[in-house]
Design a protein around this motif. Structure first.
Motif, PDB file in Angstrom:
ATOM      1  N   SER A   1      44.144  32.152 -41.870  1.00  0.00           N
ATOM      2  CA  SER A   1      45.146  32.440 -40.880  1.00  0.00           C
ATOM      3  C   SER A   1      46.601  31.987 -41.058  1.00  0.00           C
ATOM      4  O   SER A   1      47.667  32.551 -40.516  1.00  0.00           O
ATOM      5  CB  SER A   1      44.663  31.486 -39.477  1.00  0.00           C
ATOM      6  OG  SER A   1      43.477  32.241 -38.924  1.00  0.00           O
ATOM      7  N   ILE A   2      46.955  30.979 -41.791  1.00  0.00           N
ATOM      8  CA  ILE A   2      48.147  30.525 -42.357  1.00  0.00           C
ATOM      9  C   ILE A   2      48.608  31.741 -43.227  1.00  0.00           C
ATOM     10  O   ILE A   2      49.835  31.796 -43.238  1.00  0.00           O
ATOM     11  CB  ILE A   2      47.840  29.244 -43.112  1.00  0.00           C
ATOM     12  CG1 ILE A   2      47.515  28.292 -42.161  1.00  0.00           C
ATOM     13  CG2 ILE A   2      49.300  28.848 -43.563  1.00  0.00           C
ATOM     14  CD1 ILE A   2      47.219  26.961 -42.820  1.00  0.00           C
ATOM     15  N   SER A   3      47.932  32.258 -44.260  1.00  0.00           N
ATOM     16  CA  SER A   3      48.468  33.093 -45.066  1.00  0.00           C
ATOM     17  C   SER A   3      48.716  34.675 -44.395  1.00  0.00           C
ATOM     18  O   SER A   3      49.763  35.362 -44.861  1.00  0.00           O
ATOM     19  CB  SER A   3      47.639  33.376 -46.236  1.00  0.00           C
ATOM     20  OG  SER A   3      47.279  31.840 -46.826  1.00  0.00           O
ATOM     21  N   PHE A   4      47.973  34.924 -43.633  1.00  0.00           N
ATOM     22  CA  PHE A   4      47.827  36.542 -43.320  1.00  0.00           C
ATOM     23  C   PHE A   4      48.289  36.507 -41.676  1.00  0.00           C
ATOM     24  O   PHE A   4      48.006  37.680 -41.302  1.00  0.00           O
ATOM     25  CB  PHE A   4      46.578  37.240 -43.591  1.00  0.00           C
ATOM     26  CG  PHE A   4      46.372  36.892 -45.001  1.00  0.00           C
ATOM     27  CD1 PHE A   4      47.085  37.792 -45.966  1.00  0.00           C
ATOM     28  CD2 PHE A   4      45.443  36.208 -45.647  1.00  0.00           C
ATOM     29  CE1 PHE A   4      46.665  37.726 -47.421  1.00  0.00           C
ATOM     30  CE2 PHE A   4      45.147  36.006 -47.055  1.00  0.00           C
ATOM     31  CZ  PHE A   4      46.014  36.847 -47.924  1.00  0.00           C
ATOM     32  N   GLY A   5      48.377  35.534 -40.906  1.00  0.00           N
ATOM     33  CA  GLY A   5      48.638  35.794 -39.501  1.00  0.00           C
ATOM     34  C   GLY A   5      47.245  35.272 -38.745  1.00  0.00           C
ATOM     35  O   GLY A   5      46.157  35.378 -39.402  1.00  0.00           O
ATOM     36  N   PRO A   6      47.375  34.419 -37.757  1.00  0.00           N
ATOM     37  CA  PRO A   6      46.467  33.683 -36.865  1.00  0.00           C
ATOM     38  C   PRO A   6      45.339  34.706 -36.633  1.00  0.00           C
ATOM     39  O   PRO A   6      45.592  35.782 -36.134  1.00  0.00           O
ATOM     40  CB  PRO A   6      47.215  33.274 -35.661  1.00  0.00           C
ATOM     41  CG  PRO A   6      48.515  33.105 -36.023  1.00  0.00           C
ATOM     42  CD  PRO A   6      48.784  34.166 -36.979  1.00  0.00           C
ATOM     43  N   ASN A   7      44.201  34.187 -36.683  1.00  0.00           N
ATOM     44  CA  ASN A   7      42.977  35.250 -36.478  1.00  0.00           C
ATOM     45  C   ASN A   7      42.156  34.662 -35.296  1.00  0.00           C
ATOM     46  O   ASN A   7      41.912  33.557 -35.011  1.00  0.00           O
ATOM     47  CB  ASN A   7      42.045  35.204 -37.776  1.00  0.00           C
ATOM     48  CG  ASN A   7      42.340  35.948 -38.873  1.00  0.00           C
ATOM     49  OD1 ASN A   7      41.902  37.079 -39.005  1.00  0.00           O
ATOM     50  ND2 ASN A   7      43.228  35.586 -39.669  1.00  0.00           N
ATOM     51  N   TYR A   8      41.774  35.696 -34.519  1.00  0.00           N
ATOM     52  CA  TYR A   8      41.075  35.333 -33.245  1.00  0.00           C
ATOM     53  C   TYR A   8      39.692  35.205 -33.873  1.00  0.00           C
ATOM     54  O   TYR A   8      39.089  36.061 -34.524  1.00  0.00           O
ATOM     55  CB  TYR A   8      41.231  36.589 -32.229  1.00  0.00           C
ATOM     56  CG  TYR A   8      42.668  36.767 -31.703  1.00  0.00           C
ATOM     57  CD1 TYR A   8      42.913  36.179 -30.716  1.00  0.00           C
ATOM     58  CD2 TYR A   8      43.347  37.834 -32.255  1.00  0.00           C
ATOM     59  CE1 TYR A   8      44.310  36.350 -30.132  1.00  0.00           C
ATOM     60  CE2 TYR A   8      44.699  37.975 -31.855  1.00  0.00           C
ATOM     61  CZ  TYR A   8      45.062  37.265 -30.704  1.00  0.00           C
ATOM     62  OH  TYR A   8      46.136  37.470 -30.473  1.00  0.00           O
ATOM     63  N   LYS A   9      39.083  34.205 -32.950  1.00  0.00           N
ATOM     64  CA  LYS A   9      37.595  34.089 -33.274  1.00  0.00           C
ATOM     65  C   LYS A   9      36.391  34.863 -32.695  1.00  0.00           C
ATOM     66  O   LYS A   9      35.398  35.103 -33.174  1.00  0.00           O
ATOM     67  CB  LYS A   9      37.242  32.548 -33.097  1.00  0.00           C
ATOM     68  CG  LYS A   9      37.770  31.341 -33.904  1.00  0.00           C
ATOM     69  CD  LYS A   9      37.268  31.849 -35.350  1.00  0.00           C
ATOM     70  CE  LYS A   9      37.772  30.681 -36.156  1.00  0.00           C
ATOM     71  NZ  LYS A   9      37.320  31.012 -37.695  1.00  0.00           N
ATOM     72  N   ALA A  10      36.690  35.407 -31.342  1.00  0.00           N
ATOM     73  CA  ALA A  10      35.939  36.172 -30.777  1.00  0.00           C
ATOM     74  C   ALA A  10      36.358  37.541 -29.943  1.00  0.00           C
ATOM     75  O   ALA A  10      36.649  38.569 -30.760  1.00  0.00           O
ATOM     76  CB  ALA A  10      35.326  35.207 -29.651  1.00  0.00           C
ATOM     77  N   ALA A  11      37.164  37.430 -28.869  1.00  0.00           N
ATOM     78  CA  ALA A  11      37.556  38.180 -28.182  1.00  0.00           C
ATOM     79  C   ALA A  11      36.473  39.359 -27.922  1.00  0.00           C
ATOM     80  O   ALA A  11      36.794  40.566 -27.717  1.00  0.00           O
ATOM     81  CB  ALA A  11      38.859  39.082 -28.930  1.00  0.00           C
ATOM     82  N   TYR A  12      35.267  38.785 -27.667  1.00  0.00           N
ATOM     83  CA  TYR A  12      34.007  39.934 -27.459  1.00  0.00           C
ATOM     84  C   TYR A  12      34.276  40.304 -26.196  1.00  0.00           C
ATOM     85  O   TYR A  12      33.700  41.259 -25.847  1.00  0.00           O
ATOM     86  CB  TYR A  12      32.802  38.914 -27.547  1.00  0.00           C
ATOM     87  CG  TYR A  12      32.456  38.164 -29.076  1.00  0.00           C
ATOM     88  CD1 TYR A  12      33.181  38.847 -29.970  1.00  0.00           C
ATOM     89  CD2 TYR A  12      31.701  37.338 -29.019  1.00  0.00           C
ATOM     90  CE1 TYR A  12      32.993  38.568 -31.281  1.00  0.00           C
ATOM     91  CE2 TYR A  12      31.490  36.617 -30.492  1.00  0.00           C
ATOM     92  CZ  TYR A  12      32.057  37.384 -31.525  1.00  0.00           C
ATOM     93  OH  TYR A  12      31.635  36.918 -32.586  1.00  0.00           O
TER      94      TYR A  12
END
Length: 436
Positions: free
Chosen positions: A240-251
Motif C-alpha cells: 500500500s505504501i509502494s503502490f497506493g493504498p489497497n482496500y481490504k474488501a469493498a464486497y
C-alpha cells in the motif's frame, strides 16, 4: 459570466472518456453544505460538473483484492485524466475551473472534527441525476450500477439546463451487501457503521497506517511487533505504501447486481449469482480488522473463514484485559484444530481464564486474584512480574511444554516471576495455538 449548453458540455465529457456526466449549480439548496467548500477550493465556482467512469465489474468481483485494487487505481488515474482534459478544453473557450480530489490526497484537517475530504462527491452526483445511494451507501448509477468512480469539476460557467435527481432508486433491495460485509457495516434496519468499515476496508489508509507506525514505535523488539502484525500483514502494508493504498474488501460493491448493464445475470439466476459472486467472498479466508467489544467483532467471529485481528491490541502493554485481547488477536484456529485445554493466568492486576476447544478460543477477565467462581482448569500460571506481556512474544517451548523463562512447579520457591501449577504442558498447548 461565461455559460455553456448542457448538451454540448455532456458531449465533451463523453468524448474525453467519461461514462456519464451531470451538472448542478453550486448554490442549489440541496447542496448547501458543500457550497462553502466549493468556494474555498475555487471562489468563482458556479457549476458542479459531476463525472463518472465505470470500473471493471469482473475485477471488483474477483476473490483477489489485488485484481480489484488494480482496477480501482487504473480507473482513478483515467478519471483524473478526463477531468484534466476537460478543463484544458474548456480553458480554450475562456471557461476556468479546478478538478478536485477523487479520494486522496486530502488536506489533513487542522481543527478537531473537521472533515478531510474536499467535496462530498456522492450527494453532488445524486443531485446531478447520476444515481441514488443504495443500501450499501454507494451511488448506484441507473445503467452502470455501483461500479463507478466519482469526480467533481468546479467551473465558473453556468449551464442552461442543470440536471436533477432521478425519480427512482436503482437499488433493488437484494440485501447481498448486508450478507457480504465481513464486519457488518451495512445494515438493513440500522445506520451504516462507518467506523467498522473504516477499521477494516480502509485498514491501510489513514488511521490504520497510524496504528502501524505506533506499533513500530512502541514494540521495542521484533518479537513484540510480530505479536501484532504477521509477515503477510507487513508485506501488505508495504504494497500500500509502494503502490497506493489497497482496500481490504469493498464486497458491498462487488456483490451488488443493480444497474441496467449489470442486473441481467442476477435476474436470470439469483442462486447462481449468490453462488458464484457472493459466496466466494464470504468464504474467503482472510484477516478482518475490528475494535474489540464492537458489533463488528461479533459479526467477524461468526464467520469461520475470517481471522479476527484487533486494532486495539497493544503488544507492549501488560494488563489483564490486553493479554486476553492479545490471545484472541494471535489465535490461529488451524493450529488449534485438535487442542482442548483450559489455563488460568493469575496476574498482578487480574485473572484471565483461557479455554480452547473445537478450533475456538474464549477468554474471561476477572479482578485480581478473584478465583472464587473459577471453573476447573488444566493449569494455573501465577505471574509476579510486571512486564508479563512477553508471554505472547513467542518464547521457545521445552520438552515439558513450558516456555523459556517459566519455572517448573518444583522451582516455584525461587521463581523470578512465573510459576505453573498443574499440567505444565497446558501453557505450552495454549501458546502453540498462537500465530507468532
Amino acid at each position: 459570466m461565461p455559460s455553456i449548453a448542457a448538451a454540448e458540455l455532456r458531449a465533451l465529457c463523453l468524448e474525453l472518456g467519461a461514462g456519464d456526466a451531470g451538472f448542478v449549480e453550486v448554490e442549489r439548496p440541496g447542496l448547501a453544505d458543500e457550497l462553502p467548500h466549493a468556494r474555498r477550493l475555487f471562489p468563482d465556482a458556479r457549476t458542479y460538473v459531476a463525472l463518472v467512469r465505470t470500473t471493471n465489474p469482473d475485477a471488483v468481483r474477483s476473490e483477489s483484492r489485488a485484481v480489484a485494487n488494480i482496477a480501482w487505481q487504473a480507473n482513478h488515474d483515467s478519471l483524473d485524466h478526463v477531468a484534466a482534459a476537460l478543463l484544458e478544453r474548456l480553458g480554450e473557450r475562456g471557461i476556468r475551473g479546478v478538478m478536485t480530489s477523487i479520494g486522496f490526497p486530502m488536506d489533513p484537517p487542522h481543527e478537531p472534527g473537521a472533515r478531510p475530504w474536499e467535496l462530498a462527491h456522492k450527494p453532488i452526483a445524486v443531485e446531478a441525476g447520476l444515481g441514488h445511494m443504495g443500501l450499501n451507501r454507494n451511488v448506484i448509477h441507473p445503467r452502470f450500477g455501483n461500479f463507478v468512480l466519482l469526480e467533481t469539476v468546479l467551473i465558473d460557467a453556468t449551464v442552461d439546463h442543470p440536471d436533477h435527481p432521478l425519480d427512482y432508486n436503482p437499488c433493488n433491495g437484494c440485501n447481498l451487501c448486508v450478507a457480504a460485509c465481513p464486519v457488518g457495516a451495512v445494515r438493513k434496519h440500522d445506520d451504516f457503521d462507518f467506523f467498522a468499515c473504516l477499521s477494516h476496508n480502509y485498514r491501510e489508509f489513514l488511521f490504520g497506517f497510524e496504528d502501524w507506525v505506533h506499533t513500530i514505535a512502541d514494540a521495542g523488539s521484533q518479537e513484540a511487533y510480530r505479536a501484532k502484525f504477521t509477515s503477510d500483514e507487513t508485506r501488505s502494508m508495504w504494497q500500500s505504501i509502494s503502490f497506493g493504498p489497497n482496500y481490504k474488501a469493498a464486497y458491498c460493491q462487488a456483490v451488488c447486481p443493480a444497474g441496467d448493464d449489470i442486473i441481467g445475470p442476477y435476474i436470470a439466476d439469483r442462486a447462481a449469482w449468490r453462488r458464484n459472486v457472493a459466496l466466494p467472498l464470504i468464504r474467503k479466508v482472510e484477516p478482518v480488522y475490528v475494535q474489540s467489544g464492537t458489533r463488528a467483532e461479533e459479526v467477524a467471529q461468526r464467520n469461520p473463514a475470517k481471522r479476527v485481528r484487533y486494532l486495539d491490541y497493544r503488544p507492549s502493554r501488560s494488563t489483564a484485559a490486553n493479554i486476553a485481547l492479545g490471545l484472541r488477536h494471535q489465535f490461529d484456529p488451524a493450529r488449534a484444530a485438535t487442542t482442548t485445554v483450559t489455563v488460568r493466568f493469575s496476574l498482578p492486576d487480574g485473572v484471565v481464564d483461557v479455554a480452547i476447544s473445537d478450533g475456538r478460543i474464549q477468554t474471561t477477565v476477572a479482578a485480581a486474584h478473584d478465583e472464587t467462581e473459577a471453573r476447573p482448569v488444566d493449569a494455573v500460571v501465577r505471574v509476579g512480574t510486571a512486564d508479563y506481556i512477553g508471554m505472547l512474544h513467542g518464547q521457545a517451548i521445552d520438552d515439558a511444554g513450558v516456555p523459556d523463562g517459566f519455572d517448573h512447579p518444583e522451582d516455584a520457591d525461587t521463581a523470578p516471576g512465573f510459576a505453573i501449577e498443574g499440567d505444565p504442558a497446558a501453557l505450552g498447548a495454549v501458546l502453540a495455538c498462537l500465530e507468532t
